[in-house]
Scaffold this motif. Structure first.
Motif, short mmCIF file in Angstrom:
data_model
loop_
_atom_site.label_atom_id
_atom_site.label_comp_id
_atom_site.label_asym_id
_atom_site.label_seq_id
_atom_site.Cartn_x
_atom_site.Cartn_y
_atom_site.Cartn_z
N ASP A 166 0.95 -1.33 0.11
CA ASP A 166 -0.06 -0.04 -0.06
C ASP A 166 0.83 1.34 -0.19
OD1 ASP A 166 -2.13 -1.73 -0.09
OD2 ASP A 166 -2.78 -1.48 2.29
N GLU A 167 1.94 1.05 0.85
CA GLU A 167 2.80 2.55 0.78
C GLU A 167 3.59 2.48 -0.53
OE1 GLU A 167 5.49 1.48 4.05
OE2 GLU A 167 4.11 2.10 5.62
N ALA A 190 2.32 1.87 -3.39
CA ALA A 190 1.28 2.02 -4.42
C ALA A 190 1.00 3.78 -4.12
CB ALA A 190 -0.10 1.33 -4.29
N ALA A 191 1.02 4.03 -2.81
CA ALA A 191 0.65 5.47 -2.60
C ALA A 191 1.81 6.43 -3.12
CB ALA A 191 0.63 5.77 -1.25
N LEU A 192 3.17 5.83 -2.93
CA LEU A 192 4.43 6.65 -3.62
C LEU A 192 4.52 6.51 -4.79
CD1 LEU A 192 6.92 8.39 -2.92
CD2 LEU A 192 8.13 6.24 -2.41
N GLN A 193 4.00 5.87 -5.55
CA GLN A 193 4.06 5.46 -6.98
C GLN A 193 3.05 6.65 -7.68
OE1 GLN A 193 2.94 1.46 -7.74
NE2 GLN A 193 5.46 0.93 -7.70
N LYS A 194 1.91 6.73 -6.97
CA LYS A 194 0.84 7.62 -7.30
C LYS A 194 1.31 9.16 -7.18
CE LYS A 194 -4.07 8.88 -6.60
NZ LYS A 194 -5.18 8.66 -5.75
N LYS A 195 1.81 9.27 -6.19
CA LYS A 195 2.51 10.78 -5.68
C LYS A 195 3.43 11.18 -6.73
CE LYS A 195 5.18 13.22 -2.35
NZ LYS A 195 6.03 12.86 -1.13
#
Length: 189
Positions: A20-21, A23-28
């Motif tokens: 999850d972390e 995926a969040a960093l990739q999105k950012k």
């Protein structure tokens, strides 16, 4: 105890939290840089995802990536390396197309002696992952029996112990016997 077996065991919750972390960093990063993103981690079976040997495997893959990007005069706009118990990770953005970047990482995965352990995900600026199939490449093969890796993983054709033994043997051959003994090196980084 083999070097591959040393370290802190990770639970399913630890692994899911790391995913999850990631995926969040990739999105950012995609929102911030609006360009191709490289997300690099390792394929390591079992509950141990980080130790001195795993760090050496990862660092070798990262060095291969940087070398190949340099040969092609591709400059990373952003890069971040994370060493954590759930496994080391690298994130980098660059102006090259996703297809050109995927070609580079596929070559590393398929030709480097430790390449089967590398997991390079290439994501284009729209957030779409560039797949092996999109590059007209065969699916990954199992490093134990040469069957499709996905099928072996799904059917649990091989024990985790057999896979870890093979990884240890690959590393002993590549780095030299007892490749992962120096746990104290983690403390010096």
């Amino acid at each position: 105890m083999k070097a591959i077996d040393q370290g802190t065991c990770q639970t399913l919750d630890d692994i899911l939290k790391a995913r999850d972390e990631r995926a969040a960093l990739q999105k950012k990063l995609l929102q911030q840089y609006k360009t191709t993103l490289i997300s690099f981690k390792l394929n390591i079976p079992g509950e141990i995802k980080f130790n001195y040997l795993i760090k050496r495997i990862f660092d070798e893959g990262l060095q291969a990536l940087r070398s190949e990007l340099g040969k092609r005069k591709q400059v990373l706009l952003f890069e971040e390396v994370q060493y954590k118990n759930s496994g080391p990770e690298f994130f980098g953005t660059l102006a090259a197309t996703a297809a050109a970047t995927k070609q580079i990482t596929l070559d590393i995965e398929e030709t480097h002696p430790l390449g089967r352990l590398y997991d390079f995900d290439i994501i284009d600026k729209t957030g779409k992952q560039c797949s092996r199939q999109a590059m007209q490449r065969n699916e990954r093969r199992c490093f134990l029996c040469d069957q499709p890796a996905f099928a072996c993983a799904r059917s649990r054709a091989h024990s985790i112990e057999a896979m870890k033994n093979e990884i240890q043997a690959m590393c002993d051959e590549y780095f030299g016997v007892d490749a992962g003994i120096d746990e104290s090196a983690l403390l010096r980084k």
